[in-house]
Design a protein around this motif. Structure first.
Motif, mmCIF file in Angstrom:
data_model
loop_
_atom_site.group_PDB
_atom_site.id
_atom_site.type_symbol
_atom_site.label_atom_id
_atom_site.label_comp_id
_atom_site.label_asym_id
_atom_site.label_seq_id
_atom_site.Cartn_x
_atom_site.Cartn_y
_atom_site.Cartn_z
ATOM 1 N N LYS A 66 0.870 -1.191 0.000
ATOM 2 C CA LYS A 66 0.000 0.000 0.000
ATOM 3 C C LYS A 66 0.897 1.228 0.000
ATOM 4 O O LYS A 66 2.114 1.098 -0.097
ATOM 5 C CB LYS A 66 -0.903 -0.006 1.236
ATOM 6 N N GLY A 67 0.278 2.393 0.167
ATOM 7 C CA GLY A 67 1.072 3.614 0.322
ATOM 8 C C GLY A 67 1.577 4.174 -0.994
ATOM 9 O O GLY A 67 1.152 3.772 -2.079
ATOM 10 N N ARG A 68 2.513 5.115 -0.875
ATOM 11 C CA ARG A 68 2.975 5.923 -2.010
ATOM 12 C C ARG A 68 3.709 5.127 -3.083
ATOM 13 O O ARG A 68 3.783 5.561 -4.219
ATOM 14 C CB ARG A 68 3.919 7.012 -1.503
ATOM 15 N N LEU A 69 4.314 3.990 -2.694
ATOM 16 C CA LEU A 69 5.144 3.261 -3.651
ATOM 17 C C LEU A 69 4.360 2.181 -4.404
ATOM 18 O O LEU A 69 4.809 1.708 -5.450
ATOM 19 C CB LEU A 69 6.346 2.608 -2.940
ATOM 20 N N ASP A 82 15.134 5.403 2.596
ATOM 21 C CA ASP A 82 14.995 5.858 3.985
ATOM 22 C C ASP A 82 14.719 4.700 4.948
ATOM 23 O O ASP A 82 15.351 4.593 6.006
ATOM 24 C CB ASP A 82 13.864 6.918 4.101
ATOM 25 N N VAL A 83 13.802 3.793 4.563
ATOM 26 C CA VAL A 83 13.439 2.729 5.510
ATOM 27 C C VAL A 83 14.528 1.646 5.603
ATOM 28 O O VAL A 83 14.574 0.901 6.577
ATOM 29 C CB VAL A 83 12.033 2.118 5.235
#
Ligand SMILES: Nc1ncnc2c1ncn2[C@@H]1O[C@H](COP(=O)(O)OP(=O)(O)OP(=O)(O)O)[C@@H](O)[C@H]1O
Ligand SMILES: O=P(O)(O)OC[C@H]1O[C@H](OP(=O)(O)OP(=O)(O)O)[C@H](O)[C@@H]1O
Ligand SMILES: [Mg+2]
Length: 302
Positions: free
Chosen positions: A17-20, A78-79
């Motif tokens: 899910k999310g932006r990617l 980043d993660v």
């Protein structure tokens, strides 16, 4: 899903899910990795390769890949650092999406103006490792000890609300357009790091040797990424102006130059960085080029 069905297959982790998520699906389509995902199922077999896709939260992907449970993955740079997995994974390719910056933010109308003002106070973030390291350096510079040092508190989401709720004097969170930050009455006072989505592989693959398939997938994905970054520029120019034209469109290796029948003109074509194509066209017009055409690429191998 039968566990047997996973045997021998390359495991490839994709943000669920999310932006990617959406951009990853486009990338898989561009690389002709075909699959049908039934509703809510997070593991799914690829039909035209011995690959199984595993849909996971972006922030969990670095440790799955780093610990060798999964061979390949797409997630944010980043993660990877936040999960301290940079030595356990190899970043094969930057993917040119999911670009944003991890920034220190404080209320626009408040007493805190600099990182030095914020050091020693309360900082709320979903990036406790990266924010912790950043403020530990600031605390050290200011020789803060014990209770004087910055208090970092983790929250899982909606970090931008923490200052207004009285939980924090500043936050560390991702900024892309800046809309979220401005809507919360915050502004950025420092950048911890810039990030984008990356294709990663495990440094300690725990199962079969999938190197040839990993190289094939990496090369296809690199082709899709390059196709999004470049356009092909073609134009006609006099032989006399050709040396100047070649400086404007050097291509990736060299431009292709073909003679035009019965003239002292040539037809030139070269790959050009998409973002620079308007400037390149302006400069070509200036040196007398004609019939300047820009073609977008569906796919390529470079
Ligand atoms: N606004 C943004 N613009 C670009 N990239 C972003 C943005 N927000 C996050 N990312 C990138 O996407 C990664 C995953 O973050 P994202 O917020 O999409 O996932 P999530 O928190 O799992 O999903 P959701 O927020 O929908 O619950 C981040 O680590 C970062 O690399
Ligand atoms: O600068 P902007 O373009 O506004 O983007 C930044 C926002 O995007 C991400 O949030 P997301 O949409 O993932 O929501 P979340 O806070 O629920 O994770 C991030 O956590 C910021 O809040
Ligand atoms: Mg999010």
């Amino acid at each position: 899903m039968n566990v047997e069905a996973l045997n021998g297959r390359l495991l490839f982790a994709i943000p669920k899910k999310g932006r990617l998520h959406e951009r990853c699906l486009q990338l898989l389509a561009g690389a002709d990795i075909q699959f049908r995902r039934s509703d809510r199922l997070d593991v799914c077999l690829v039909m035209n390769h011995p690959i199984t896709l595993v849909f996971l939260p972006a922030s969990d992907i670095p440790s799955f890949v780093g610990n060798g449970n999964v061979d390949l993955g797409i997630t944010g740079h980043d993660v990877i650092l936040e999960a301290k997995m940079q030595d356990k994974v190899t970043e094969i390719e930057r993917l040119a999406f999911g670009k944003c910056a991890l920034q220190v933010q404080v209320p626009e109308r408040g007493p805190v103006k600099t990182v030095e003002d914020l050091a020693g106070k309360r900082v709320v973030t979903s990036f406790e490792v990266l924010a912790g390291e950043y403020f530990a350096r600031a605390d050290d510079r200011l020789a803060l000890v014990g209770e004087q040092r910055t208090k970092i508190q983790y929250i899982g989401g909606s970090v931008e609300a923490a200052c207004a709720l009285g939980l924090a004097d500043g936050i560390v969170d991702l900024v892309e357009s800046g809309d979220t930050m401005r809507a919360a009455g915050l502004h950025a006072i420092a950048t911890v790091m810039n990030t984008e989505a990356v294709l990663i592989k495990s440094n300690t693959p725990s199962r079969a040797d999938h190197s040839p398939l990993i190289n094939l997938i990496a090369s296809r994905i690199a082709g899709v990424v390059a196709a999004g970054k470049y356009v092909v520029c073609s134009y006609n120019i006099s032989r006399e102006a050709l040396p100047r034209a070649v400086l404007i469109t050097p291509g990736r290796r060299a431009p292709t130059v073909s003679p035009l029948e019965n003239t002292d003109w040539v037809d030139v074509s070269a790959m050009v960085v998409k973002k620079e194509s308007a400037r390149v066209m302006d400069e070509l017009v200036e040196i007398g080029a004609k019939d300047i055409l820009i073609y977008s690429l569906n796919n390529c191998r470079v």
